[in-house]
Scaffold this active site. Structure first.
Site, short mmCIF file in Angstrom:
data_model
loop_
_atom_site.label_atom_id
_atom_site.label_comp_id
_atom_site.label_asym_id
_atom_site.label_seq_id
_atom_site.Cartn_x
_atom_site.Cartn_y
_atom_site.Cartn_z
N TYR A 131 1.02 -1.17 0.03
CA TYR A 131 -0.12 0.02 -0.15
C TYR A 131 0.93 1.24 -0.28
O TYR A 131 0.17 2.29 -0.22
CB TYR A 131 -0.71 0.21 1.06
CG TYR A 131 -0.34 0.01 2.62
CD1 TYR A 131 -0.32 1.68 3.16
CD2 TYR A 131 -0.74 -1.46 3.10
CE1 TYR A 131 0.29 1.56 4.59
CE2 TYR A 131 0.61 -1.03 4.46
CZ TYR A 131 0.41 0.11 5.38
OH TYR A 131 0.65 -0.11 6.77
N HIS A 217 -7.87 -1.65 1.37
CA HIS A 217 -7.06 -2.03 2.78
C HIS A 217 -7.81 -2.96 3.75
O HIS A 217 -7.41 -3.18 4.32
CB HIS A 217 -6.91 -0.75 2.98
CG HIS A 217 -5.91 -0.34 4.33
ND1 HIS A 217 -6.69 -0.92 5.74
CD2 HIS A 217 -4.66 -1.38 4.92
CE1 HIS A 217 -5.68 -1.01 6.02
NE2 HIS A 217 -4.58 -0.79 5.56
N HIS A 283 -6.72 -11.27 9.22
CA HIS A 283 -6.86 -11.07 11.38
C HIS A 283 -8.65 -12.02 11.06
O HIS A 283 -8.42 -13.34 11.82
CB HIS A 283 -6.62 -9.97 11.48
CG HIS A 283 -6.33 -9.06 10.70
ND1 HIS A 283 -4.38 -10.31 11.23
CD2 HIS A 283 -5.41 -8.07 10.35
CE1 HIS A 283 -3.48 -9.04 10.65
NE2 HIS A 283 -3.89 -7.73 10.07
N ASP A 334 2.87 -10.74 8.31
CA ASP A 334 2.31 -9.50 8.18
C ASP A 334 3.26 -8.40 8.78
O ASP A 334 4.02 -7.97 7.71
CB ASP A 334 1.05 -9.73 9.52
CG ASP A 334 0.27 -8.18 9.87
OD1 ASP A 334 0.96 -7.29 9.23
OD2 ASP A 334 -1.13 -8.58 10.27
C1 NGQ Z 1 -1.61 -2.10 7.86
N1 NGQ Z 1 -1.33 -3.60 9.53
O1 NGQ Z 1 -1.93 -1.78 6.73
O2 NGQ Z 1 -0.24 -2.24 7.75
C2 NGQ Z 1 -1.82 -2.52 9.37
C3 NGQ Z 1 -2.80 -1.14 10.01
C4 NGQ Z 1 -4.40 -0.45 9.42
C5 NGQ Z 1 -2.16 -4.33 10.24
N2 NGQ Z 1 -3.68 -4.51 10.60
C6 NGQ Z 1 -2.97 -0.28 9.88
N3 NGQ Z 1 -1.79 -5.56 11.25
O3 NGQ Z 1 -5.01 -1.11 9.80
O4 NGQ Z 1 -4.92 0.54 9.12
ZN ZN Z 2 -1.55 -6.30 7.34
#
Ligand code: NGQ
Ligand code: ZN
Length: 468
Positions: A131, A217, A283, A334
Site C-alpha cells: 500500500y 485495505h 485477521h 504480516d
Molecule cells: C497495515 N496492519 O495496513 O499495515 C495495518 C495497520 C491499519 C495491521 N492491521 C494499518 N496489522 O490497519 O490501518
Molecule cells: Zn496487514
C-alpha cells in the site's frame, strides 16, 4: 531467472516425503522447465545416478498469505511504552512515520532481505499487501507503479513466488472520512489503483511465479461503492483474481462499523458482497458465533497472522469453532516481528490452549496430531489465498520443497509420525529446514540463501538510512 541458475536435474529423490496422504517412502519428484511438478511417485525404485537425493525428509513449501514488506525494517523498534495506553493505534502512528520515510531503493533492499529470510524459514510463496504507492508528499512517482515494481523485482531475484496485491486505500475511516496527512502515500481511487495495476502487469507480466490480485485495505479505507467499482474493474481485467482485505482486527473497528453501518464488519461484508474462495479475510479476529459459522461456510480463507496479532494486542480468533465448521485458514507474517511458519502454527494452538486450559485443542478425531492438521490446513488455505498452484507435492503444483535435517535435535530418532510435531512445537537452536527449492530452483542450501551476504549488506545500509 536464467536456465543456468537452475539445478541441472529437474528431479529429486526423497527417502521420505510428505504427500497429501502423509509421509511416504522413496518418492521421486520430477518437474518441468517452468518449475511445475510433472510426476510424484512413491515407492519408486532407487534413483538413477544423475537424480540428486534429498539430504533429509521433504515437506511442501508453505505460503505466507500476508506481508507488508517495509514493516520488516521496524521489527523490534516499537517495543517500548510511549504513552499510558499503548495499543494498536499508537503502534500505527509509529508505523506511519516509518512508512513516510521509505525510498524506492530502501524498499527494494528491505523486501529483498525479507524474502530471503522467508525462503530460509520455508515460506516459498508470499502475498504482498502493498500500500505504500506514492512519494512522501503524496504525489505520484513518474511511474505510478514504481514501488510495487521494486517489490515484485525483489521477489523475483530472491526466488520466492509472489501474489502482488496493490491496495486500495481511499478513506481515513468509516463513513468515507478524509484521509490524514500521514496516509497520503497510500491514497488511490478505484480507477487510479486499477491503472497502477495495469501498468504493473505490463512491466512485470504474470507467470507461474507471479500472480496479481487486489486488496481493498479494510472496511475503514473503502466505501461500499468504491469496493464495488474496484471488484467490477478487476473482473474485467483479471477475472477470478484473488481479493484480500483486513477485517475486524480491533474491537474499535467493530464498534465503528456497528455505529456507521449498523452491522459487524464480517457480517456486513458477507451480506453485501459475494465472498467466496477467491477472498482472503485477513485477521477476522473479532467474529461472533454467527459470523464464525458464515465465514467458514463461505469458502473464504481466514488470514491468520498470529505473531503480529499477539504483538499488536489484537485478540484471539475463535479457531476451535471455526475449524469445527470446516473453515479454511492460512498464515501470514504480516508485520514480520518474526518470519517463521512454525511459530505461527504453534501460537495458533497455544492461544487456544491458554484460553481453554486444555492440550491439542486444534486436533480432531481424524487428525490427532495437531501439527499435521494445522500444517495441512495452512498449506491448503494459504495456497488458495495465493491464487497460484502451490498446494503441496502433487503434479500440476509448483516444485516448492523443503528438505529437513533428519539429524536435528528436534526430530532425530523420532518416527516419521512425530516429525511435524517436532518441527512445529520444538524450538531447539537453528531451524530444522536445511534446503529450500522454489519452483524447482534450489535457493537455500544448507541453511544459506545464494544471495544472503549481498542482500544483508544492502538491508543494513537501507536500515541505517531509515533510522538516521
Ligand atoms: C497495515 N496492519 O495496513 O499495515 C495495518 C495497520 C491499519 C495491521 N492491521 C494499518 N496489522 O490497519 O490501518
Ligand atoms: Zn496487514
Amino acid at each position: 531467472m536464467t536456465e543456468s541458475t537452475r539445478t541441472s536435474n529437474q528431479a529429486l529423490f526423497a527417502d521420505h516425503a510428505y504427500l497429501l496422504d502423509g509421509w511416504r517412502r522413496n518418492v521421486l519428484l520430477e518437474w518441468d522447465a517452468s518449475g511445475t511438478l510433472t510426476h510424484v511417485k512413491s515407492a519408486a525404485a532407487l534413483p538413477a545416478a544423475d537424480v540428486p537425493r534429498a539430504a533429509g525428509p521433504v515437506l511442501p513449501g508453505m505460503p505466507n498469505l500476508h506481508s507488508h514488506a517495509f514493516q520488516r525494517a521496524m521489527a523490534g523498534l516499537t517495543e517500548y511504552r510511549a504513552n499510558a495506553t499503548d495499543n494498536f493505534w499508537s503502534w500505527r502512528d509509529l508505523m506511519y512515520r516509518f512508512a513516510a520515510k521509505i525510498s524506492p531503493q530502501g524498499l527494494a533492499a528491505v523486501a529483498q532481505w525479507l524474502y530471503i529470510e522467508m525462503l530460509k524459514a520455508g515460506y516459498t510463496s508470499v502475498c504482498e499487501f502493498h500500500y505504500v504507492h506514492h512519494t512522501p508528499d503524496g504525489s505520484r512517482y513518474g511511474n505510478p507503479a514504481e514501488l510495487a515494481e521494486r517489490v515484485v523485482d525483489a521477489a523475483q531475484t530472491s526466488g520466492i513466488g509472489m501474489t502482488m496485491l496493490p491496495v486500495l486505500y481511499q478513506y481515513g475511516g468509516f463513513g468515507a472520512r478524509a484521509p490524514s496527512d500521514d496516509q497520503r502515500r497510500f491514497i488511490n481511487t478505484p480507477e487510479s489503483l486499477l491503472d497502477l495495476l495495469g501498468t504493473l502487469r505490463e512491466a512485470r507480466p504474470e507467470s507461474a511465479a507471479l500472480r496479481y490480485g487486489v486488496a481493498p485495505h479494510s472496511l475503514r479505507a473503502v466505501s461500499e461503492p468504491s469496493l464495488r467499482s474496484l471488484l467490477d474493474g478487476l473482473d474485467t481485467d483479471l477475472p477470478g483474481a484473488p481479493v484480500h482485505i483486513h477485517v475486524a482486527e480491533q474491537t474499535a473497528e467493530v464498534d465503528a462499523c456497528l455505529e456507521t453501518e449498523g452491522a459487524r464488519p464480517v457480517q456486513w461484508l458477507l451480506d453485501r458482497f459475494h465472498v467466496d474462495a477467491r477472498w482472503c479475510l485477513v485477521h477476522a479476529t473479532h467474529v461472533d458465533a454467527n459470523e464464525t459459522r458464515a465465514l467458514a461456510h463461505s469458502g473464504a480463507v481466514a488470514g491468520l497472522c498470529l505473531t503480529t496479532e499477539a504483538n499488536l494486542g489484537d485478540g484471539i480468533f475463535p479457531a476451535h469453532t471455526y475449524l469445527d465448521e470446516k473453515g479454511r485458514f492460512g498464515i501470514g507474517s504480516d508485520s514480520h516481528i518474526g518470519v517463521d511458519w512454525r511459530a505461527e502454527l504453534r501460537l495458533l494452538e497455544y492461544g487456544q490452549r491458554l484460553l481453554r486450559r486444555q492440550r491439542n485443542v486444534l486436533a480432531s478425531a481424524e487428525a490427532p496430531f495437531v501439527a499435521d492438521r494445522l500444517f495441512d490446513a495452512a498449506l491448503d488455505g494459504g495456497a488458495r489465498a495465493t491464487g497460484r498452484a502451490v498446494n503441496g507435492l502433487q503434479p500440476g503444483q509448483r516444485a516448492d520443497l523443503l528438505v529437513l535435517d533428519a539429524d536435528h535435535a528436534s526430530i532425530a530418532e523420532h518416527a516419521s509420525q512425530a516429525w511435524l510435531s517436532g518441527v512445529v512445537f520444538c524450538e531447539h537452536g537453528e531451524t530444522p529446514i536445511r534446503d529450500v527449492y522454489a519452483g524447482g530452483v534450489k535457493v537455500v542450501e544448507n541453511r544459506r540463501h545464494r544471495d544472503e551476504e549481498r542482500a544483508y549488506a544492502q538491508y543494513r545500509l537501507a536500515l541505517a538510512e531509515l533510522l538516521k
